[in-house]
Design a protein around this motif. Structure first.
Motif, PDB file in Angstrom:
ATOM      1  N   ARG A   1       0.825  -1.208   0.000  1.00 27.26           N
ATOM      2  CA  ARG A   1       0.000   0.000   0.000  1.00 27.26           C
ATOM      3  C   ARG A   1       0.859   1.258   0.000  1.00 27.26           C
ATOM      4  NH1 ARG A   1      -5.865  -0.795   0.303  1.00 27.26           N
ATOM      5  NH2 ARG A   1      -6.044  -3.064   0.587  1.00 27.26           N
ATOM      6  N   VAL A   2       0.330   2.310  -0.610  1.00 25.42           N
ATOM      7  CA  VAL A   2       0.944   3.623  -0.493  1.00 25.42           C
ATOM      8  C   VAL A   2       0.655   4.170   0.900  1.00 25.42           C
ATOM      9  CG1 VAL A   2       0.961   5.995  -1.361  1.00 25.42           C
ATOM     10  CG2 VAL A   2       0.714   4.078  -2.960  1.00 25.42           C
ATOM     11  N   ALA A   3       1.675   4.718   1.539  1.00 20.17           N
ATOM     12  CA  ALA A   3       1.499   5.288   2.879  1.00 20.17           C
ATOM     13  C   ALA A   3       2.218   6.634   2.946  1.00 20.17           C
ATOM     14  CB  ALA A   3       2.062   4.340   3.944  1.00 20.17           C
ATOM     15  N   ARG A   4       1.619   7.546   3.698  1.00 24.30           N
ATOM     16  CA  ARG A   4       2.282   8.824   3.948  1.00 24.30           C
ATOM     17  C   ARG A   4       2.916   8.792   5.334  1.00 24.30           C
ATOM     18  NH1 ARG A   4      -1.658  12.491   3.292  1.00 24.30           N
ATOM     19  NH2 ARG A   4      -2.200  12.492   5.517  1.00 24.30           N
ATOM     20  N   ILE A   5       4.174   9.244   5.411  1.00 19.86           N
ATOM     21  CA  ILE A   5       4.885   9.266   6.695  1.00 19.86           C
ATOM     22  C   ILE A   5       4.480  10.545   7.422  1.00 19.86           C
ATOM     23  CG2 ILE A   5       7.140   9.189   7.837  1.00 19.86           C
ATOM     24  CD1 ILE A   5       8.251   7.941   5.236  1.00 19.86           C
ATOM     25  N   ASP A   6       3.530  10.406   8.334  1.00 13.19           N
ATOM     26  CA  ASP A   6       3.064  11.576   9.086  1.00 13.19           C
ATOM     27  C   ASP A   6       4.068  12.021  10.133  1.00 13.19           C
ATOM     28  OD1 ASP A   6       0.774  11.828   7.655  1.00 13.19           O
ATOM     29  OD2 ASP A   6      -0.555  10.909   9.144  1.00 13.19           O
ATOM     30  N   GLU A   7       4.751  11.059  10.719  1.00  9.22           N
ATOM     31  CA  GLU A   7       5.707  11.390  11.784  1.00  9.22           C
ATOM     32  C   GLU A   7       6.866  10.405  11.730  1.00  9.22           C
ATOM     33  OE1 GLU A   7       7.749  13.239  14.208  1.00  9.22           O
ATOM     34  OE2 GLU A   7       5.749  14.105  13.932  1.00  9.22           O
TER      35      GLU A   7
ATOM     36  N   GLN B   1      11.132   5.378  14.344  1.00  9.10           N
ATOM     37  CA  GLN B   1       9.728   5.037  14.566  1.00  9.10           C
ATOM     38  C   GLN B   1       8.890   5.894  13.628  1.00  9.10           C
ATOM     39  OE1 GLN B   1       8.359   5.468  18.577  1.00  9.10           O
ATOM     40  NE2 GLN B   1       6.360   4.546  18.171  1.00  9.10           N
ATOM     41  N   LEU B   2       8.138   5.238  12.735  1.00 12.95           N
ATOM     42  CA  LEU B   2       7.344   5.928  11.734  1.00 12.95           C
ATOM     43  C   LEU B   2       5.862   5.793  12.049  1.00 12.95           C
ATOM     44  CD1 LEU B   2       9.130   4.669   8.473  1.00 12.95           C
ATOM     45  CD2 LEU B   2       9.737   6.624   9.915  1.00 12.95           C
ATOM     46  N   THR B   3       5.142   6.889  11.926  1.00 13.35           N
ATOM     47  CA  THR B   3       3.677   6.875  11.996  1.00 13.35           C
ATOM     48  C   THR B   3       3.170   7.029  10.574  1.00 13.35           C
ATOM     49  OG1 THR B   3       3.705   7.894  14.181  1.00 13.35           O
ATOM     50  CG2 THR B   3       1.632   7.964  12.962  1.00 13.35           C
ATOM     51  N   LEU B   4       2.514   5.982  10.039  1.00  9.65           N
ATOM     52  CA  LEU B   4       2.125   5.923   8.636  1.00  9.65           C
ATOM     53  C   LEU B   4       0.615   6.069   8.484  1.00  9.65           C
ATOM     54  CD1 LEU B   4       4.370   2.920   7.500  1.00  9.65           C
ATOM     55  CD2 LEU B   4       4.897   5.357   7.415  1.00  9.65           C
TER      56      LEU B   4
ATOM     57  N   GLY C   1      -6.666   7.000   6.221  1.00 10.64           N
ATOM     58  CA  GLY C   1      -7.678   6.905   7.274  1.00 10.64           C
ATOM     59  C   GLY C   1      -7.274   5.982   8.390  1.00 10.64           C
ATOM     60  N   GLU C   2      -6.375   5.057   8.109  1.00  5.78           N
ATOM     61  CA  GLU C   2      -5.861   4.144   9.142  1.00  5.78           C
ATOM     62  C   GLU C   2      -4.406   4.493   9.423  1.00  5.78           C
ATOM     63  OE1 GLU C   2      -4.895  -0.609   9.863  1.00  5.78           O
ATOM     64  OE2 GLU C   2      -6.081   0.035   8.124  1.00  5.78           O
ATOM     65  N   THR C   3      -4.043   4.490  10.707  1.00  2.00           N
ATOM     66  CA  THR C   3      -2.676   4.832  11.111  1.00  2.00           C
ATOM     67  C   THR C   3      -1.950   3.585  11.582  1.00  2.00           C
ATOM     68  OG1 THR C   3      -3.347   7.061  11.747  1.00  2.00           O
ATOM     69  CG2 THR C   3      -1.280   6.243  12.666  1.00  2.00           C
ATOM     70  N   ARG C   4      -0.699   3.438  11.151  1.00  2.00           N
ATOM     71  CA  ARG C   4       0.131   2.303  11.565  1.00  2.00           C
ATOM     72  C   ARG C   4       1.424   2.816  12.215  1.00  2.00           C
ATOM     73  NH1 ARG C   4      -0.680  -2.546   8.702  1.00  2.00           N
ATOM     74  NH2 ARG C   4      -2.927  -2.770   8.274  1.00  2.00           N
TER      75      ARG C   4
END
Length: 674
Positions: free
Chosen positions: A580-586, A598-601, A605-608
């Motif tokens: 899946r495409v994911a955006r690195i929010d943090e 530590q990545l927040t992806l 709509g779903e965070t990993r």
């Protein structure tokens, strides 16, 4: 009046080979020492292997040998490398010696008796898994002053702060990864603060470079603190007098190793050690070191010496680090080059010349640019310097029976070359080697220009024995001789071969006052040959390290021959992998982990939460807001830092060469990769 100068380089640690970054210091020192000797000064150059400490003990244990066997083996390897690069020590020794033990105990006892040593029970980091107290460098954590992560337990590479391991935030054991426990232990401390006034006066007296003096002022403003000089058993080193299980910290006896190596030389050569080291001596003492160990050499070392009644250094000469092609030396790129690898393919004299062309008296870093290295050697050493001799020698050997003329056709040019010697000598004295090279190469251009304008090859066609031809070539060979004396500290082997060609005894700085006239020379043999890019590439290829263990990413690297494709899987099996495409929010550093971020992806709509081994390649701020590709249906993995809920895809060999996979513009978080 002849000066009496004692010179040292920092002691290489006896648990690994010499690389080109190390050689910057030893070549710089050797050039300066050779210059002093060429000028007629009495200059003694000593060094030793730094042979104590926990790393030596652990490395020997890993190899199944004694520490003594390890340091003896490594010491032989070090000396072979140094000799190959023309590093001419008057004495090379080891800190694991009788002389060093006696001097360490003497300096300790004199400072103790003068009230400069304290002892008290402290809380110290203890590794419960390894069953030992942890040395400073075996604990990592966050700097208590600036917050930088992944710092050792004694000093911060980011801000230069020094501290004790218990000051670190979020510490971990480098040996086991366990969180250190605090246990009590009796330790001994050197009261550095007792010497603050003396050190301020000494530091402001021209004994350090301006950049170093400015850094010392910062440390003075922060206030000097006592220094823990003891370590607990098990430890490979010298036991502190009057104790049963306490040892001198390696940084106490390592600089004393300078004195010990010199004492060993004195005992073998009938020299008076005290005459060089007494507080009121008129001898000179120079230490060449890297900028990363200024704190120990410009504060603790002069303080310990002063407290024990010995002389302080005349000058601390610090240098910067070396990069290769503009970047930190890298094993994967083949630019982490060992001395032995280089000398297998290339002439060590060429590296000496190139580093001299880059070195000044400051502490700036320098870059070994491999294309520039090739060009400089070929243009300067071969195309300019050696070219002067090769062009002239043939005429003298073939047409004049190897004999120079009785007069110079342009004696004023020769006098000009000789007169430049004092300016060049001053540059050498001040360690401005790059300016020395510029001056000498400018003179080489002038010598070549003289030869070109005189055109002896044209004259020779008129009469092969024409006196003018002999005189012109005598002039240029005399200019060449002057230049070789000026460069003798830099390229001693080439200079020695030039002396053999010119049929001369070893030359010194005064030898060039009179030209060679009516003198017989030998047939010319090539003194330097061009560097081929293939030889440089061979060094790089030989230096490439074996692939490091993969980081915690789906990274792969290299041609298929090096990274064979895995066994085939059917389309249904592959279809079970959900990319899946994911955006690195943090993105954030992970306490206690050298490799992880530590990545927040955001998957639309779903965070990993994902732990990825990208720390050596990316800073957290470099990743925030970027799109990448992740394995979204990977079974969550429980780690001691938390739960990792996926895997980010990246390619590369590891280390600082990892590259996250990014989709084209238009992709959005949550899109499936097909």
């Amino acid at each position: 009046m002849q000066r009496k100068i004692l010179v040292t380089s920092a002691l290489p640690y006896a648990n690994g080979p010499i690389h080109l970054g190390h050689l910057v210091e030893y070549i710089q020192t050797d050039i300066w020492v050779r210059f002093q000797k060429l000028r007629g000064n009495r200059c003694i150059y000593v060094c030793a292997d730094d042979a104590h400490g926990t790393p030596i003990m652990l490395k020997a244990r890993e190899l199944g040998i004694t520490p003594e066997e390890l340091i003896e083996r490594i010491g032989r390897e070090h000396q072979e490398d140094f000799a190959a690069f023309g590093i001419d020590f008057d004495n090379y020794y080891t800190t694991h010696s009788r002389e060093n033990r006696e001097l360490s105990e003497l300096i300790y006892e004199r400072n103790r008796d003068a009230g400069h040593i304290d002892s008290r029970t402290i809380k110290q980091a203890y590794d419960p898994d390894e069953g030992m107290f942890l040395p400073d460098r075996y604990i990592k954590g966050e700097c208590p002053r600036c917050g930088a992560a992944d710092q050792y337990g004694d000093s911060c590479e980011a801000c230069g702060a020094t501290y004790t391991p218990t000051d670190l935030n979020n510490p971990v054991s480098v040996l086991s990864g366990a969180t250190p426990e605090e246990r009590e232990s009796l330790h001994y401390f050197f009261r550095l603060q007792d010497f603050e006034d003396m050190l301020k006066e000494w530091a402001r007296g021209g004994h350090v470079q301006p950049e170093v003096a400015n850094k010392l002022e910062e440390w003075f403003q922060e206030g000097l603190r006592e220094w823990d000089i003891s370590r607990d058993a098990p430890y490979f080193g010298f036991k502190i007098p009057g104790t049963e299980d306490k040892y001198f910290y390696v940084w106490l006896d390592a600089p004393i190793g300078y004195m010990a190596s010199f004492r060993n030389w004195c005992e073998r050569n009938g020299e008076d050690f005290d005459a060089w080291w007494n507080a009121d001596t008129d001898t000179e003492l120079y230490h060449f070191i890297g900028k990363d160990i200024v704190y120990f050499h410009a504060l603790f070392w002069p303080a310990m010496l002063h407290g024990a009644g010995f002389r302080k250094p005349t000058k601390i000469c610090a240098h910067g680090f070396m990069t290769v092609d503009g970047a930190k030396m890298s094993k994967s790129r083949g630019t982490f080059i060992m001395a032995a690898t280089y000398r297998h393919h290339l002439n060590p004299e060429y590296l000496r010349y190139y580093l001299a062309a880059k070195l000044g008296s400051n502490v700036h870093d320098l870059d070994l640019n491999l294309d520039d290295f090739t060009q400089r050697v070929n243009s300067d050493l071969v195309g300019k310097l050696v070219n002067i001799a090769s062009r002239s020698a043939g005429f003298i050997s073939k047409r004049f029976d190897g004999t120079l003329a009785n007069e110079l056709p342009a004696p004023e040019v020769y006098r000009e070359f000789v007169a430049r010697g004092e300016q060049i000598a001053e540059l050498y004295e001040n360690r401005e080697f790059s300016r020395v090279i510029r001056e000498v190469m400018a003179l080489a251009d002038q010598a070549n220009q003289y030869f070109d304008e005189a055109q002896p090859w044209v004259l020779a066609k008129q009469d092969e024995t024409l006196p003018q031809v002999q005189a012109i070539c005598t002039q240029t060979l005399n200019l060449f001789r002057v230049l070789m004396v000026y460069l003798k500290p830099v390229v001693p082997k080439i200079a020695a071969e030039a002396e053999a060609f010119l049929n001369l005894e070893p030359q010194d700085w005064q030898s060039i006052r009179s030209p060679l006239l009516g003198h017989s020379i030998n047939r010319f043999k090539a003194l330097a040959t061009r560097v081929e890019r293939a030889d440089v590439d061979a060094v790089i290829e030989d230096s490439k390290a074996t692939m490091a263990p993969k980081a915690e990413t789906a990274a792969e690297y290299g041609p298929l021959a090096d990274n064979p494709i895995a066994d085939p899987v059917d389309i249904n099996t592959f279809g079970q992998v959900d990319l899946r495409v994911a955006r690195i929010d943090e993105a954030a550093l992970v306490d206690g982990a050298d490799k992880l971020l530590q990545l927040t992806l955001d998957l639309g709509g779903e965070t990993r939460n994902v732990f990825a081994g990208l720390r050596s390649a990316y800073a957290p701020e470099d990743l925030r807001g970027r799109l990448t590709v992740m394995v979204a249906n990977l079974e969550p993995r429980k780690m001691r830092f938390g739960v990792s809920e996926g895997m980010v895809l990246a390619a590369g060999p590891g280390g600082d060469e990892l590259f996250i996979l990014e989709p084209d513009s238009g992709a959005k978080p949550g899109m499936r990769v097909k």
